[in-house]
Design an enzyme around this catalytic site. Structure first.
Site, PDB file in Angstrom:
ATOM      1  CG  ASP A  71      -2.340   0.477   0.881  1.00 36.01           C
ATOM      2  OD1 ASP A  71      -2.470   1.356   0.019  1.00 36.01           O
ATOM      3  OD2 ASP A  71      -3.315  -0.004   1.510  1.00 36.01           O
ATOM      4  CG  ASP A 116      -9.093   2.248  -1.142  1.00 35.41           C
ATOM      5  OD1 ASP A 116      -8.088   1.979  -1.827  1.00 35.41           O
ATOM      6  OD2 ASP A 116      -9.068   2.296   0.106  1.00 35.41           O
TER       7      ASP A 116
END
EC number: 3.2.1.22
Length: 426
Positions: free
Chosen positions: A134, A226
């Site tokens: 991430d 996202d």
């Protein structure tokens, strides 16, 4: 990424991940339940193989003081991550783990910036097969000089541009020299150095023009922020990703984020369209719902053999591409109305995959005209003026629709997709 150890990573990944279903509320029991369901529901037999643990798996307070290793949370994982890995491997599946190219993960747990070699070695010793990496917890000294335009809704994106970007890079700037690219290269180099093949999934949200360097760094790379289980977000991501199909081929896959099939209040039509678009784009297909409570309708979507065969084609690496936008003029950037007509060649389906999307909020008719489909033009051209048709199969039902001449029309409810295999001439 190195391609010399195995053939792993040639095709887009298939698997399951904890985050969309459970967020931080994870433990070994939930992960093994999912792994067993992948086997019991027949998903393993269809190619789904990765069981991926997302954020929140470690002790939050810090690393081991003597070894500097990240410590698995003993309450969530009494046998450690390696214990879960052993059980997953015993099922004939693979296991994934999560970290971030920063000081902390998105949920505030220890991350890997500055500890790449230690963490890669730890993951290898635990038997890890996949790393989702991430982009949270980035300190100021690792912040890029410039800001790249990721035209997600929320920014003032105008036809794919970001007029609100106050810090754009100068013309000709090489984003490979950015600090973001360097952070992700450091973990790539650490993974390549260990004695285990670990698939490397970059989750940098499309930043730093990752499409220019993602394929030389990892196996897949996120292209947007996202996903959420809402049609407006799914449509917006499909729209953004549709302009990146020239980056898709064996060994490298733009990633529009994990699947939301089975989550939220998506209609069955929206679930179908979401999965069909992701499969046609040859995106990684990472399931994100609780498999022990999945409905038969949602399972049927995730198990569609025709779409999965297209997705996992061992000979043709290129994805389906938009050939007509439909609702909009071609090449229009529209988060609410992505390209509606797609086609892609297949070596395994005996024909061409064709998708027709209804991006509107009411039932509409969509028509695939054979002479507009790029893969069919050569066949039609060879026939001259002779009127021919093609054998057509409905992807959702498997039904043979017979010899269809000139075009195929269908009424589609809001946000549904028709999926066809257009086969031999007839």
């Amino acid at each position: 990424m190195s391609r010399s150890k195995t053939r792993q990573g040639k095709l887009p990944a298939l698997g399951w991940n904890t985050w969309n279903a459970f967020g931080c509320d994870i433990d070994a029991t939930k992960i093994m339940t999912a792994a067993n369901e992948v086997v019991n529901l027949g998903l393993k037999d269809l190619g789904y193989e990765y069981i991926n643990i997302d954020d929140c798996w470690s002790v939050k307070s810090g690393r081991d003081a003597s070894t500097q290793r990240i410590i698995p949370d003993p309450d969530k994982f009494p046998d450690g991550i390696s214990g879960v890995a052993d059980q997953i491997h015993d099922l004939g599946l693979k296991i994934g783990i999560y970290s971030s190219a920063g000081l902390t993960t998105c949920a505030g747990y220890p991350a890997s910036l500055g500890y790449e070699d230690i963490d890669a070695q730890t993951f290898a010793e635990w038997g890890i097969d996949y790393l989702k990496y991430d982009n949270c917890g980035v300190p100021s000294n690792w912040t890029d000089t410039y800001t790249y335009c990721v035209p997600d809704p929320g920014s003032k994106a105008t036809n794919g541009t970001c007029p609100d970007n106050k810090n754009p890079a100068p013309a000709g700037y090489d984003w490979r020299t950015s600090l973001t690219a360097e952070r992700y290269r450091r973990m790539r180099d650490a993974l390549v150095s260990v004695d285990r093949t670990i698939l490397y999934s970059l989750c940098e949200w499309g930043q730093a023009n990752v499409n220019d360097w993602g394929n030389e760094t990892g196996n897949s790379w996120r292209t947007t922020g996202d996903i959420t289980p809402s049609w407006p977000r799914i449509a917006a991501i499909a729209n953004e990703n549709s302009f990146l199909m020239n980056h898709v081929d064996f060994w490298g896959y733009p990633d529009p984020d994990m699947l939301e099939v089975g989550n939220g209040n998506l209609t069955l039509a929206e679930n179908r369209a979401h999965f069909a678009l992701w499969a046609a784009m040859k995106s990684p297909l990472i399931i994100g719902t609780a498999l022990d409570s999945i409905s038969q309708d949602h399972l049927a979507i995730l198990s569609n053999k025709i779409l999965l065969k297209f997705h996992q084609d061992p000979v043709i690496g290129r994805p389906a591409q938009p050939y007509k936008w439909g609702y909009n003029p071609d090449w229009t950037f529209d988060p609410a109305h992505p390209a509606e007509y797609w086609s892609g060649a297949s070596s395994v389906l005996g024909g061409t995959l064709v998708l027709m999307l209804n991006s509107e909020d009411t039932t509409q008719r969509r028509t695939a005209v054979w002479k507009e489909v790029p893969e069919l033009k050569d066949v039609l051209g060879r026939q001259g003026k002779r009127r021919i048709g093609f054998r057509v199969t409905d992807v959702w039902t498997g039904k043979d629709l017979g010899c269809v001449r000139d075009h195929y029309s269908v009424e589609l409810e809001s946000h549904d997709v028709a999926a066809l295999v257009v086969g031999r001439a007839c």
